[in-house]
Motif scaffolding. Structure first.
Motif, short mmCIF file in Angstrom:
data_model
loop_
_atom_site.label_atom_id
_atom_site.label_comp_id
_atom_site.label_asym_id
_atom_site.label_seq_id
_atom_site.Cartn_x
_atom_site.Cartn_y
_atom_site.Cartn_z
N SER A 324 0.86 -1.19 0.00
CA SER A 324 0.00 0.00 0.00
C SER A 324 0.89 1.24 0.00
N GLU A 325 0.29 2.40 -0.19
CA GLU A 325 1.04 3.67 -0.16
C GLU A 325 1.77 3.84 1.17
N GLU A 326 1.12 3.41 2.27
CA GLU A 326 1.70 3.57 3.60
C GLU A 326 2.98 2.74 3.79
N GLU A 327 3.04 1.60 3.09
CA GLU A 327 4.19 0.69 3.24
C GLU A 327 5.28 0.93 2.20
N LEU A 328 5.08 1.93 1.33
CA LEU A 328 5.95 2.12 0.17
C LEU A 328 7.42 2.32 0.54
N GLU A 329 7.70 3.18 1.50
CA GLU A 329 9.10 3.44 1.86
C GLU A 329 9.78 2.19 2.42
N GLU A 330 9.06 1.44 3.23
CA GLU A 330 9.61 0.20 3.78
C GLU A 330 9.90 -0.81 2.66
N ALA A 331 8.97 -0.89 1.71
CA ALA A 331 9.13 -1.82 0.58
C ALA A 331 10.34 -1.43 -0.27
N LYS A 332 10.48 -0.12 -0.54
CA LYS A 332 11.62 0.35 -1.34
C LYS A 332 12.94 0.03 -0.64
N GLN A 333 12.96 0.20 0.68
CA GLN A 333 14.18 -0.07 1.45
C GLN A 333 14.54 -1.56 1.38
N GLU A 334 13.54 -2.43 1.49
CA GLU A 334 13.78 -3.88 1.41
C GLU A 334 14.38 -4.27 0.05
N VAL A 335 13.81 -3.74 -1.02
CA VAL A 335 14.32 -4.05 -2.36
C VAL A 335 15.74 -3.52 -2.52
N GLU A 336 15.97 -2.29 -2.04
CA GLU A 336 17.31 -1.69 -2.11
C GLU A 336 18.34 -2.54 -1.36
N ASP A 337 17.96 -3.00 -0.17
CA ASP A 337 18.87 -3.84 0.64
C ASP A 337 19.23 -5.13 -0.10
N GLU A 338 18.24 -5.73 -0.76
CA GLU A 338 18.51 -6.98 -1.49
C GLU A 338 19.41 -6.72 -2.69
N LEU A 339 19.18 -5.61 -3.37
CA LEU A 339 20.03 -5.28 -4.53
C LEU A 339 21.47 -5.03 -4.09
N GLU A 340 21.64 -4.34 -2.96
CA GLU A 340 22.99 -4.07 -2.45
C GLU A 340 23.72 -5.35 -2.09
N ALA A 341 22.97 -6.35 -1.68
CA ALA A 341 23.58 -7.63 -1.28
C ALA A 341 24.21 -8.36 -2.46
N VAL A 342 23.83 -7.97 -3.70
CA VAL A 342 24.41 -8.64 -4.87
C VAL A 342 25.25 -7.69 -5.71
N GLU A 343 25.80 -6.66 -5.09
CA GLU A 343 26.73 -5.79 -5.81
C GLU A 343 28.10 -6.46 -5.81
N PHE A 344 28.82 -6.33 -6.92
CA PHE A 344 30.09 -7.04 -7.07
C PHE A 344 31.25 -6.05 -7.17
N GLU A 345 32.37 -6.49 -6.64
CA GLU A 345 33.58 -5.66 -6.74
C GLU A 345 34.18 -5.85 -8.13
N THR A 346 34.34 -4.76 -8.87
CA THR A 346 34.93 -4.86 -10.20
C THR A 346 36.21 -4.03 -10.26
N LYS A 347 37.02 -4.31 -11.28
CA LYS A 347 38.31 -3.63 -11.45
C LYS A 347 38.25 -2.70 -12.66
N THR A 348 39.33 -1.96 -12.86
CA THR A 348 39.42 -1.07 -14.03
C THR A 348 39.56 -1.90 -15.30
N HIS A 349 40.27 -3.03 -15.17
CA HIS A 349 40.48 -3.91 -16.32
C HIS A 349 39.99 -5.31 -15.99
N GLY A 350 39.72 -6.08 -17.05
CA GLY A 350 39.29 -7.46 -16.84
C GLY A 350 38.26 -7.89 -17.86
N VAL A 351 37.72 -9.09 -17.67
CA VAL A 351 36.71 -9.64 -18.57
C VAL A 351 35.35 -9.00 -18.24
N VAL A 352 34.37 -9.23 -19.13
CA VAL A 352 32.99 -8.81 -18.87
C VAL A 352 32.17 -10.07 -18.58
#
Length: 585
Positions: A324-352
């Motif tokens: 609902s509209e009332e839960e929107l900020e909490e929902a956005k935070q949950e999705v953001e937290d999950e996305l951050e959990a799968v961020e990867f460390e990358t280098k300047t050079h390397g494979v794709v």
């Protein structure tokens, strides 16, 4: 009442994963009967009535009851689907079935599956498949527990030997396992259920063990939380009249058509309105027409297709929330937290690195990082022109793109061909890594061979009598290679260590060659040499190795012959006597 547990089926290629799912899906319950199996989006629901029917005799035998509402199998078997079905802190799958061919045992993909299951703390059951192929096995009953009693002693012994062998193999991966009817503690040991996906034998026991584990040990995980709906995007697709839609595995909360849809993209969190919630019609019809029923509410666990007003950038494997509209900020935070959990460390050079979903990308990147492979970019989606641009000017070993379970755009394919970029493409992680490693080793071998070809090789030669074709400017003489390898461009010295000249060319039967080996008799053109002045017929000459060449030869020692090593010792001893500091030059 708890929700039904979500199951994934994993295992090596040809171990019988699909056959097992087909057997369960095509269970003896006919279409239209009470408790018929329903095929959802990306999942197959086996309701309690079907479980009770399939496990009927076993339930009576054990005086047991099934208390869960049913089981939900993820339709697409394999690591890719399992990896895609992720949530923060683990997998959406409550339990997994690892299918192992009784003849083949633990294979590379089995090993991969076990690692992923352990990393996500997902409990699992081993389906020991293809028991019907055991020598002398007779399939007379559907229940394994009844059929085993009918087998001859040597067949029972053969099965036990296979099981003990597999117990030993699994132990190497820190998995303690035993045959399901011998397990005393299901929380400490993995249950192995002998089955035949082909004949259906042992399937009742397999479903019974899964149901038992679910209702006895997963009660907390199967409790449904009220409020916002939670799920993961299994697939992004285009539907006629609907535009971009997402197939979602819904594992918690309630999804309402009036909710806001919060979803993950490669560039962060986005919000849209839900246009429609779509569920497939009965099993037979979805196979033929892919028709859907529009509903207002969906409860877990389920597979559902969601059409949104704007689903720009949505990617497979991404988390979704409906609220609902009332839960929107909490929902956005949950999705953001999950996305951050799968961020990867990358280098300047390397494979794709590219993959079909966030979960697949996460699984592949885990192995890539363990293999110490440098990565400059890791993204969900097909290979595109930009990926080729990113790697085309890299060092040779990084001019590569990994593609897990994904293809190429038309422009991407043209760019790959045009720039001759190596693409390592597979739906099996270990194949991508193994093929890349093999290619990289071949690159390194060629680089080293080229380095050796540009280095003076250790050689000992004898000027043959009566083989002077030209006495000077340059001298052309017939020589025998006594030891080592004579290469063009090499400098020569006499046995006193005095410089004679440089090998301008080598000819064998009037054909120019780059090098000559021990035993060869060739004509050699030597600059700055004059027969009768600084060389004579019968003389022994040696390669005049520089300090730089010596260091290169030490690095490339594994590519040189035993004869070259022997001559090099002689050369080093001679040059050390003349100039102890020559190696520094």
């Amino acid at each position: 009442m708890p929700r039904q547990p979500i199951l994934s089926v994993l295992g090596h290629v040809d171990s019988g994963k699909t056959t097992l799912l087909d057997d369960i899906r095509e269970s003896k319950i006919t279409e239209g009967e009470a408790g018929g199996i329903t095929q959802m989006i990306g999942a197959t629901e086996v309701p309690i009535e079907t479980l009770e029917d399939v496990c009927g005799g076993l339930l009576d035998q054990l005086e047991a009851d099934i208390t869960i509402p049913g089981l939900m199998f993820i339709d697409t078997p394999g690591h890719a689907a399992f990896s895609s079905l992720r949530k923060r802190g683990g997998s959406i799958s409550d339990i997994a079935v690892v299918v192992i061919d009784i003849e083949d045992g633990v294979q590379p993909q089995t090993e991969e599956a076990l690692q992923i299951l352990q990393e996500t703390n997902t409990p699992f059951v081993v389906a020991l498949n293809k028991i019907d192929k055991l020598n002398g096995w007779r399939t007379e009953k559907e229940l394994f527990t009844q059929n085993i009693q009918l087998q001859q002693d040597h067949v029972k012994q053969q099965l036990d030997e296979k099981i003990y062998e597999l117990m030993g193999e699994l132990n190497e991966y820190n998995v303690v396992a035993d045959r399901f009817d011998r397990v005393d503690n299901f929380q400490q040991k993995a249950a192995m259920v002998p089955i035949s996906a082909k004949t259906g034998e042992g399937i009742p026991e397999l479903l019974m063990v899964i149901a038992g584990l679910s209702q006895n040990y997963l009660a907390d995980e199967l409790e449904i939380n009220e409020g916002m709906g939670r799920g993961t995007v299994l697939e992004v697709s285009q539907e006629k009249g609907l535009g971009t839609t997402i197939n979602v595995i819904h594992y918690d909360g309630t999804i309402n058509k009036t909710d806001k849809l919060v979803y993950g993209t490669a560039s962060g969190v986005k919000v849209t309105d839900i246009r429609a919630l779509l569920e497939p019609r009965p099993l037979q019809e979805i196979r033929e027409d892919k028709h859907y029923n529009e509903v207002d509410t969906v409860t877990p666990a389920s597979g559902v297709k969601i059409s949104g007003k704007d689903l720009e950038g949505v990617i497979a494997g991404a988390p979704i929330r409906t609220c609902s509209e009332e839960e929107l900020e909490e929902a956005k935070q949950e999705v953001e937290d999950e996305l951050e959990a799968v961020e990867f460390e990358t280098k300047t050079h390397g494979v794709v690195v590219k993959a079909d979903s966030l979960g697949s990308l996460e699984a592949l990147m885990r192995v890539v990082e363990e293999s110490d492979i440098m990565v400059q970019k890791a993204e969900v989606g097909p290979i595109n022109k930009g990926d080729v641009v990113d790697v085309q000017n890299e060092e040779a070993e990084n001019q590569a793109i990994f593609a897990f379970n994904t293809g190429m755009t038309d422009q991407g394919e043209l760019a790959v061909k045009d720039k001759d970029i190596n693409v390592f493409q597979s739906d099996v992680i270990y194949e991508i890594i193994d093929n890349y490693t093999e290619w990289k080793e071949e690159l390194e071998r060629k680089r080293r061979e080229e380095a050796l070809s540009n280095t003076s090789r250790p050689a000992k030669i004898r000027l043959m009598p009566d083989h002077v074709f030209r006495s000077s400017n340059p001298a052309v003489v017939g020589v025998e290679i006594v030891e080592g390898v004579l290469s063009t461009g090499s400098s020569l010295m006499d046995e006193e260590g005095d410089r004679i000249g440089r090998v301008k060319s080598i000819q064998e039967q009037q054909e120019s060659i780059d090098e000559a080996n021990k035993g060869d008799e060739v004509a050699v053109s030597i600059t700055n040499a004059t027969v009768g002045r600084n060389i004579e017929e019968g003389d022994i000459l040696l390669s005049d190795i520089t300090g730089e060449d010596y260091r290169k030869l030490q690095e490339l020692e594994d590519l040189t012959t035993a004869g070259e090593k022997k001559v090099l010792e002689e050369i080093v001893e001679l040059k050390d006597r003349k100039d102890p500091h020559w190696k520094l030059g």
